[in-house]
Design a protein around this motif. Structure first.
Motif, mmCIF file in Angstrom:
data_model
loop_
_atom_site.group_PDB
_atom_site.id
_atom_site.type_symbol
_atom_site.label_atom_id
_atom_site.label_comp_id
_atom_site.label_asym_id
_atom_site.label_seq_id
_atom_site.Cartn_x
_atom_site.Cartn_y
_atom_site.Cartn_z
ATOM 1 N N ILE A 74 0.849 -1.205 0.000
ATOM 2 C CA ILE A 74 0.000 0.000 0.000
ATOM 3 C C ILE A 74 0.880 1.249 0.000
ATOM 4 O O ILE A 74 0.654 2.195 -0.773
ATOM 5 C CB ILE A 74 -0.954 -0.010 1.208
ATOM 6 C CG1 ILE A 74 -2.004 -1.118 1.023
ATOM 7 C CG2 ILE A 74 -1.651 1.345 1.375
ATOM 8 C CD1 ILE A 74 -2.839 -1.394 2.263
ATOM 9 N N MET A 77 2.441 1.695 -3.415
ATOM 10 C CA MET A 77 1.482 2.122 -4.441
ATOM 11 C C MET A 77 1.065 3.578 -4.253
ATOM 12 O O MET A 77 0.810 4.285 -5.222
ATOM 13 C CB MET A 77 0.259 1.200 -4.427
ATOM 14 C CG MET A 77 0.602 -0.201 -4.897
ATOM 15 S SD MET A 77 -0.753 -1.362 -4.700
ATOM 16 C CE MET A 77 -1.699 -1.009 -6.166
ATOM 17 N N ARG A 78 1.002 3.994 -2.997
ATOM 18 C CA ARG A 78 0.573 5.373 -2.725
ATOM 19 C C ARG A 78 1.696 6.384 -2.940
ATOM 20 O O ARG A 78 1.446 7.510 -3.376
ATOM 21 C CB ARG A 78 0.056 5.495 -1.291
ATOM 22 C CG ARG A 78 -1.250 4.764 -1.041
ATOM 23 C CD ARG A 78 -1.695 4.932 0.401
ATOM 24 N NE ARG A 78 -2.105 6.300 0.672
ATOM 25 C CZ ARG A 78 -3.348 6.743 0.569
ATOM 26 N NH1 ARG A 78 -4.311 5.919 0.222
ATOM 27 N NH2 ARG A 78 -3.642 7.987 0.823
ATOM 28 N N ARG A 82 4.548 3.658 -9.768
ATOM 29 C CA ARG A 82 3.997 2.304 -9.875
ATOM 30 C C ARG A 82 4.687 1.489 -10.972
ATOM 31 O O ARG A 82 4.718 0.261 -10.927
ATOM 32 C CB ARG A 82 2.494 2.381 -10.165
ATOM 33 C CG ARG A 82 1.830 1.052 -9.903
ATOM 34 C CD ARG A 82 0.343 1.097 -9.949
ATOM 35 N NE ARG A 82 -0.183 -0.212 -9.635
ATOM 36 C CZ ARG A 82 -1.193 -0.765 -10.247
ATOM 37 N NH1 ARG A 82 -1.825 -0.134 -11.212
ATOM 38 N NH2 ARG A 82 -1.605 -1.976 -9.917
ATOM 39 N N VAL B 41 -9.756 -0.156 1.758
ATOM 40 C CA VAL B 41 -8.329 0.160 1.761
ATOM 41 C C VAL B 41 -8.052 0.942 0.490
ATOM 42 O O VAL B 41 -8.417 0.508 -0.604
ATOM 43 C CB VAL B 41 -7.475 -1.137 1.776
ATOM 44 C CG1 VAL B 41 -5.998 -0.806 1.625
ATOM 45 C CG2 VAL B 41 -7.737 -1.926 3.044
ATOM 46 N N ASP B 42 -7.422 2.107 0.633
ATOM 47 C CA ASP B 42 -7.148 2.963 -0.522
ATOM 48 C C ASP B 42 -5.668 2.885 -0.855
ATOM 49 O O ASP B 42 -4.824 3.393 -0.120
ATOM 50 C CB ASP B 42 -7.549 4.403 -0.192
ATOM 51 C CG ASP B 42 -7.394 5.329 -1.389
ATOM 52 O OD1 ASP B 42 -6.835 4.907 -2.421
ATOM 53 O OD2 ASP B 42 -7.852 6.489 -1.298
ATOM 54 N N ALA B 43 -5.350 2.213 -1.971
ATOM 55 C CA ALA B 43 -3.953 2.118 -2.414
ATOM 56 C C ALA B 43 -3.707 3.074 -3.591
ATOM 57 O O ALA B 43 -2.822 2.839 -4.407
ATOM 58 C CB ALA B 43 -3.609 0.686 -2.797
ATOM 59 N N ARG B 44 -4.476 4.106 -3.694
ATOM 60 C CA ARG B 44 -4.383 5.182 -4.688
ATOM 61 C C ARG B 44 -4.795 4.736 -6.087
ATOM 62 O O ARG B 44 -5.685 5.328 -6.660
ATOM 63 C CB ARG B 44 -2.984 5.798 -4.735
ATOM 64 C CG ARG B 44 -2.916 7.087 -5.581
ATOM 65 C CD ARG B 44 -1.580 7.783 -5.409
ATOM 66 N NE ARG B 44 -0.455 6.963 -5.817
ATOM 67 C CZ ARG B 44 0.051 6.936 -7.032
ATOM 68 N NH1 ARG B 44 -0.470 7.685 -7.976
ATOM 69 N NH2 ARG B 44 1.077 6.165 -7.315
ATOM 70 N N VAL B 45 -4.167 3.694 -6.618
ATOM 71 C CA VAL B 45 -4.524 3.249 -7.960
ATOM 72 C C VAL B 45 -5.569 2.142 -7.945
ATOM 73 O O VAL B 45 -6.039 1.726 -8.993
ATOM 74 C CB VAL B 45 -3.291 2.777 -8.747
ATOM 75 C CG1 VAL B 45 -2.357 3.940 -9.001
ATOM 76 C CG2 VAL B 45 -2.577 1.666 -8.006
ATOM 77 N N LEU B 46 -5.875 1.683 -6.771
ATOM 78 C CA LEU B 46 -6.974 0.726 -6.621
ATOM 79 C C LEU B 46 -7.517 0.788 -5.204
ATOM 80 O O LEU B 46 -6.849 1.276 -4.286
ATOM 81 C CB LEU B 46 -6.539 -0.696 -7.001
ATOM 82 C CG LEU B 46 -5.363 -1.344 -6.281
ATOM 83 C CD1 LEU B 46 -5.790 -1.935 -4.954
ATOM 84 C CD2 LEU B 46 -4.774 -2.448 -7.146
ATOM 85 N N ILE B 48 -9.573 -1.602 -2.172
ATOM 86 C CA ILE B 48 -9.974 -2.942 -1.762
ATOM 87 C C ILE B 48 -11.134 -2.771 -0.785
ATOM 88 O O ILE B 48 -10.970 -2.177 0.284
ATOM 89 C CB ILE B 48 -8.813 -3.709 -1.118
ATOM 90 C CG1 ILE B 48 -7.688 -3.887 -2.144
ATOM 91 C CG2 ILE B 48 -9.293 -5.074 -0.603
ATOM 92 C CD1 ILE B 48 -6.387 -4.357 -1.567
ATOM 93 N N ARG B 50 -14.154 -4.273 1.581
ATOM 94 C CA ARG B 50 -14.461 -5.485 2.344
ATOM 95 C C ARG B 50 -15.971 -5.616 2.484
ATOM 96 O O ARG B 50 -16.577 -5.148 3.450
ATOM 97 C CB ARG B 50 -13.760 -5.451 3.693
ATOM 98 C CG ARG B 50 -12.254 -5.389 3.512
ATOM 99 C CD ARG B 50 -11.472 -5.909 4.683
ATOM 100 N NE ARG B 50 -10.075 -6.138 4.297
ATOM 101 C CZ ARG B 50 -9.047 -5.403 4.729
ATOM 102 N NH1 ARG B 50 -9.234 -4.417 5.567
ATOM 103 N NH2 ARG B 50 -7.822 -5.683 4.336
ATOM 104 N N GLU B 54 -14.157 -9.963 -0.382
ATOM 105 C CA GLU B 54 -13.271 -8.827 -0.613
ATOM 106 C C GLU B 54 -13.215 -8.554 -2.113
ATOM 107 O O GLU B 54 -13.170 -9.489 -2.918
ATOM 108 C CB GLU B 54 -11.878 -9.189 -0.089
ATOM 109 C CG GLU B 54 -11.036 -8.010 0.268
ATOM 110 C CD GLU B 54 -9.794 -8.442 1.029
ATOM 111 O OE1 GLU B 54 -9.780 -8.273 2.263
ATOM 112 O OE2 GLU B 54 -8.858 -8.959 0.398
#
Lengths: 208, 98
Positions: A74, A77-78, A82, B41-46, B48, B50, B54
């Motif tokens: 995470i 990626m943030r 990428r 969950v924020d991973a910016r480009v995706l 997730i 729940r 998931e």
């Protein structure tokens, strides 16, 4: 014989690489980088089953460390580019494995990498990734092709485990870099607290 | 926007692809999910999410449901779809075209 730390992914290659070193009489510990929530439970389940087969075959205990890696993904990626995500990810895997090796008195690291199989396994990316650690890295499969590796995996009984259904890593970028340079990677790592990330991951590692 | 739910290539889950292709504004999607009390969950480009299963939500609109249970994937898809498309209530129909 020497003591080493083997990175185990749940894929086809790593149990084959482990088999070659166990056959030579080396003592190995396994490290699995737990990529959830970017994967499902299947990679860990596969590693557990691979090790059960290899422990039985070679009558060796083979401890397994499970290192949480999702939070690292995470952060990468943030905070970082990428495009080079697979190389960055790999550098953190190596660092975690090296920390565990130091803790366990192991003197080398092992991987199932074979040249050119996936984006992270070009010579350029391997060199950039492994520049993050100091211990020697053994790659028993480096010159084998996929068919040769699969044939050994089938003879060991690990192939059927590796090819069970599972969710692929969702952190892999659409077009991962196949060539990387260390200067760029080090610049990317300046954006994050590398030591803190590794400290956290290794502290949270679970021994199974 | 979404018409089909199909087994993904690694057979470990189900995926849905927007048709026609369309990018998602993940900031907006995240806000909708959070407003619906869905942990995300924020991973910016995706993202997730729940839900019952998931789900990975990519910026490209691709959805990956991490379950091998088709009924569970259907239910999760039905709950998620209006949140992606900006609607209110969940549609009662399950995914078609599997």
């Amino acid at each position: 014989m020497a003591r080493g730390v083997m990175l185990m992914s749940g894929g086809i290659d790593s149990p084959v690489a482990m088999h070659y070193l166990l056959r030579q009489g080396h003592e190995l510990l396994a490290v699995h980088m737990d990529n959830r929530p970017f994967t499902d439970d299947s990679p860990l389940e596969k590693v557990v089953d691979h090790l059960a087969l290899l422990r039985e075959r070679y009558q060796q205990a083979i401890p397994l460390y499970v290192v949480p890696h999702g939070s690292t993904q995470i952060t990468l990626m943030r905070e970082t580019d990428r495009h080079v995500g697979c190389v960055m990810c790999r550098r953190f895997m190596w660092r975690s494995a090296e920390r565990i090796a130091e803790r366990e008195g192991a003197t080398f690291l092992v991987t199932g990498e074979a040249l050119g199989q996936v984006a992270s396994q070009t010579l350029s990316n391997m060199r950039t990734a492994t520049a993050s650690v100091h211990l020697p890295i053994v790659r028993p499969l480096i010159g084998l092709d996929k068919q040769e590796i699969e044939a050994v995996a089938k003879s060991l009984g690990t192939y059927e485990i590796s090819t069970r259904p599972g969710v692929c890593c969702q952190a892999v970028p659409p077009k991962p870099a196949t060539r990387s340079n260390l200067v760029q990677i080090l610049q990317e790592e300046e954006r994050i607290d590398v030591e803190q990330i590794i400290d956290d991951c290794v502290r949270k590692a679970v021994l199974l | 926007m979404y018409r089909t739910l199909r087994v993904c290539s690694s057979r470990g889950g189900f995926e849905a692809i927007p048709d026609p292709p369309r990018e998602l504004d993940l900031t907006v999607v995240r806000a909708r999910l959070e407003a619906a009390d869905v942990p995300v969950v924020d991973a910016r480009v995706l993202l997730i999410a729940r839900l019952e299963s998931e789900v990975t939500i990519s910026r490209t609109g691709r959805l990956l449901f991490k379950t091998a249970d088709s009924a569970l994937a259907d239910r999760t898809f039905a709950r998620l779809r209006p949140l992606l498309e900006g609607g209110g209530a969940s549609p009662d129909g399950a995914a078609r075209g599997r």
